[in-house]
Design a protein around this motif. Structure first.
Motif, PDB file in Angstrom:
ATOM      1  N   LEU A 135      40.772  32.372  40.216  1.00 19.87           N
ATOM      2  CA  LEU A 135      39.989  33.445  40.239  1.00 19.87           C
ATOM      3  C   LEU A 135      38.398  32.867  40.448  1.00 19.87           C
ATOM      4  CD1 LEU A 135      40.779  36.246  37.398  1.00 19.87           C
ATOM      5  CD2 LEU A 135      41.067  36.345  40.013  1.00 19.87           C
ATOM      6  N   LEU A 136      38.137  31.767  39.590  1.00 19.56           N
ATOM      7  CA  LEU A 136      36.821  31.378  39.777  1.00 19.56           C
ATOM      8  C   LEU A 136      36.475  30.695  41.062  1.00 19.56           C
ATOM      9  CD1 LEU A 136      36.290  30.233  35.943  1.00 19.56           C
ATOM     10  CD2 LEU A 136      35.181  31.948  37.131  1.00 19.56           C
ATOM     11  N   SER A 137      37.796  29.982  41.525  1.00 22.03           N
ATOM     12  CA  SER A 137      37.483  29.139  42.703  1.00 22.03           C
ATOM     13  C   SER A 137      37.322  30.342  43.690  1.00 22.03           C
ATOM     14  CB  SER A 137      38.660  28.650  43.085  1.00 22.03           C
ATOM     15  OG  SER A 137      38.735  27.679  44.405  1.00 22.03           O
ATOM     16  N   ILE A 138      38.157  31.368  43.984  1.00 18.95           N
ATOM     17  CA  ILE A 138      38.065  32.292  44.789  1.00 18.95           C
ATOM     18  C   ILE A 138      36.426  33.080  44.792  1.00 18.95           C
ATOM     19  CG2 ILE A 138      38.773  34.926  45.726  1.00 18.95           C
ATOM     20  CD1 ILE A 138      41.720  33.726  44.407  1.00 18.95           C
ATOM     21  N   PHE A 139      36.158  33.334  43.660  1.00 23.70           N
ATOM     22  CA  PHE A 139      34.881  33.924  43.388  1.00 23.70           C
ATOM     23  C   PHE A 139      33.950  32.941  43.879  1.00 23.70           C
ATOM     24  CE2 PHE A 139      30.816  33.744  40.519  1.00 23.70           C
ATOM     25  CZ  PHE A 139      30.332  35.032  40.950  1.00 23.70           C
ATOM     26  N   ILE A 140      33.882  31.748  43.621  1.00 24.58           N
ATOM     27  CA  ILE A 140      32.722  30.530  44.311  1.00 24.58           C
ATOM     28  C   ILE A 140      32.760  30.539  45.626  1.00 24.58           C
ATOM     29  CG2 ILE A 140      32.189  28.107  44.309  1.00 24.58           C
ATOM     30  CD1 ILE A 140      33.255  28.163  41.498  1.00 24.58           C
ATOM     31  N   ARG A 184      42.589  36.371  57.280  1.00 22.66           N
ATOM     32  CA  ARG A 184      41.326  35.873  56.997  1.00 22.66           C
ATOM     33  C   ARG A 184      41.215  34.975  55.884  1.00 22.66           C
ATOM     34  NH1 ARG A 184      35.822  39.129  58.463  1.00 22.66           N
ATOM     35  NH2 ARG A 184      35.198  37.542  59.589  1.00 22.66           N
ATOM     36  N   GLY A 185      41.540  35.596  54.711  1.00 24.07           N
ATOM     37  CA  GLY A 185      41.188  35.207  53.412  1.00 24.07           C
ATOM     38  C   GLY A 185      41.597  35.732  52.162  1.00 24.07           C
ATOM     39  N   VAL A 186      41.024  35.126  51.088  1.00 21.17           N
ATOM     40  CA  VAL A 186      41.362  36.019  49.846  1.00 21.17           C
ATOM     41  C   VAL A 186      40.191  36.780  49.198  1.00 21.17           C
ATOM     42  CG1 VAL A 186      42.372  35.573  47.567  1.00 21.17           C
ATOM     43  CG2 VAL A 186      43.013  34.268  49.311  1.00 21.17           C
ATOM     44  N   TYR A 187      40.334  37.979  48.944  1.00 20.44           N
ATOM     45  CA  TYR A 187      39.202  38.877  48.329  1.00 20.44           C
ATOM     46  C   TYR A 187      39.573  39.148  47.045  1.00 20.44           C
ATOM     47  CZ  TYR A 187      38.679  39.575  53.380  1.00 20.44           C
ATOM     48  OH  TYR A 187      38.452  39.238  54.849  1.00 20.44           O
ATOM     49  N   LEU A 188      38.339  39.122  46.214  1.00 14.92           N
ATOM     50  CA  LEU A 188      38.427  39.754  44.688  1.00 14.92           C
ATOM     51  C   LEU A 188      38.531  41.152  44.927  1.00 14.92           C
ATOM     52  CD1 LEU A 188      35.863  37.696  42.753  1.00 14.92           C
ATOM     53  CD2 LEU A 188      38.307  37.501  42.582  1.00 14.92           C
ATOM     54  N   THR A 189      39.475  41.798  44.066  1.00 17.46           N
ATOM     55  CA  THR A 189      39.519  43.435  43.909  1.00 17.46           C
ATOM     56  C   THR A 189      38.264  43.586  42.972  1.00 17.46           C
ATOM     57  OG1 THR A 189      41.097  43.187  42.287  1.00 17.46           O
ATOM     58  CG2 THR A 189      41.843  43.628  44.384  1.00 17.46           C
ATOM     59  N   GLU A 190      37.897  44.886  42.799  1.00 21.19           N
ATOM     60  CA  GLU A 190      36.876  45.352  41.609  1.00 21.19           C
ATOM     61  C   GLU A 190      37.591  44.945  40.329  1.00 21.19           C
ATOM     62  OE1 GLU A 190      33.895  46.273  40.031  1.00 21.19           O
ATOM     63  OE2 GLU A 190      33.936  46.377  42.246  1.00 21.19           O
ATOM     64  N   ARG A 191      38.742  44.810  40.097  1.00 20.96           N
ATOM     65  CA  ARG A 191      39.358  44.599  38.913  1.00 20.96           C
ATOM     66  C   ARG A 191      39.083  43.053  38.722  1.00 20.96           C
ATOM     67  NH1 ARG A 191      45.009  46.629  37.712  1.00 20.96           N
ATOM     68  NH2 ARG A 191      43.817  48.203  36.899  1.00 20.96           N
ATOM     69  N   GLY A 192      39.305  42.368  39.959  1.00 21.88           N
ATOM     70  CA  GLY A 192      39.113  40.759  39.882  1.00 21.88           C
ATOM     71  C   GLY A 192      37.653  40.668  39.557  1.00 21.88           C
ATOM     72  N   ARG A 193      36.787  41.369  39.995  1.00 27.11           N
ATOM     73  CA  ARG A 193      35.427  41.019  39.822  1.00 27.11           C
ATOM     74  C   ARG A 193      34.837  41.275  38.170  1.00 27.11           C
ATOM     75  NH1 ARG A 193      35.144  42.698  45.268  1.00 27.11           N
ATOM     76  NH2 ARG A 193      34.796  44.860  44.840  1.00 27.11           N
ATOM     77  N   ILE A 212      36.916  41.168  35.653  1.00 26.56           N
ATOM     78  CA  ILE A 212      37.520  39.986  34.974  1.00 26.56           C
ATOM     79  C   ILE A 212      36.801  38.810  35.314  1.00 26.56           C
ATOM     80  CG2 ILE A 212      39.375  38.408  35.095  1.00 26.56           C
ATOM     81  CD1 ILE A 212      40.178  40.916  33.625  1.00 26.56           C
ATOM     82  N   VAL A 213      36.136  38.499  36.421  1.00 26.11           N
ATOM     83  CA  VAL A 213      35.214  37.296  36.580  1.00 26.11           C
ATOM     84  C   VAL A 213      33.893  37.396  35.853  1.00 26.11           C
ATOM     85  CG1 VAL A 213      33.789  35.948  38.187  1.00 26.11           C
ATOM     86  CG2 VAL A 213      36.156  36.212  38.884  1.00 26.11           C
ATOM     87  N   ARG A 214      33.571  38.670  35.609  1.00 23.52           N
ATOM     88  CA  ARG A 214      32.259  39.026  35.046  1.00 23.52           C
ATOM     89  C   ARG A 214      32.503  38.688  33.544  1.00 23.52           C
ATOM     90  NH1 ARG A 214      31.783  44.024  36.730  1.00 23.52           N
ATOM     91  NH2 ARG A 214      30.645  43.404  38.484  1.00 23.52           N
TER      92      ARG A 214
END
Length: 163
Positions: free
Chosen positions: A17-22, A64-73, A75-77
């Protein structure tokens, strides 16, 4: 689907999750190749984990790629808040800052949310970790993209000597 809680993630899921976020901060998505390179895993391993995170509604994937969902965002927060809080506490107790950062990445998932909240409040609700990285307040709904990830590269590089 029930809400995924940070405590229910394992360390590898958090890393992804953090790698995707970064890697998605500048363009809105992360490429599988970026995740593979950063985490030092095979393309097949990365694809399997992305699928697992998608089943938990934390990410979506396309060609194209991997996107964070709102739920994923969300969790990252939460991960960023936990990290800043625990790192600040360890530093205040005398643990050298870089060591506090590394230790925090290892232990933050095992602490119950309420324990982290008590620590955060006892520290005066800090907003910046000892390494100078701003992190969200608990319950804050500001865009997670406003924040950076403290010391994640320290941990990834120590586990992935190819980096």
């Amino acid at each position: 689907m029930d809400m995924v809680r940070v405590e229910e993630l394992n360390r590898r899921e958090m890393d992804y999750l953090l790698s995707i976020f970064i890697n998605s901060k500048s363009k809105g998505y992360a490429r599988n190749s970026e995740i593979v390179r950063e985490l030092g895993v095979s393309k097949a391993t990365a694809s399997l984990m992305v699928k697992k995170l998608a089943e938990k509604n934390l990410v979506t994937a396309s060609r194209r790629g991997v996107y964070l969902t709102e739920r994923g965002r969300r969790i990252v927060r939460e991960i960023l808040w936990r990290h800043g809080t625990i790192e600040a506490a360890l530093s205040k107790l005398g643990v050298p800052i870089r060591e506090a950062c590394k230790i925090t990445w290892e232990i933050q998932l095992i602490l119950p949310e309420e324990a982290v909240r008590v620590i955060w409040q006892a520290l005066g609700a800090p907003r910046v970790c000892p390494l100078g990285v701003r992190f969200p307040r608990k319950g804050e709904e500001s865009p997670v993209e406003e924040y950076d990830v403290c010391g994640f590269n320290l941990v990834c590089s120590s586990r992935n000597p190819k980096r």
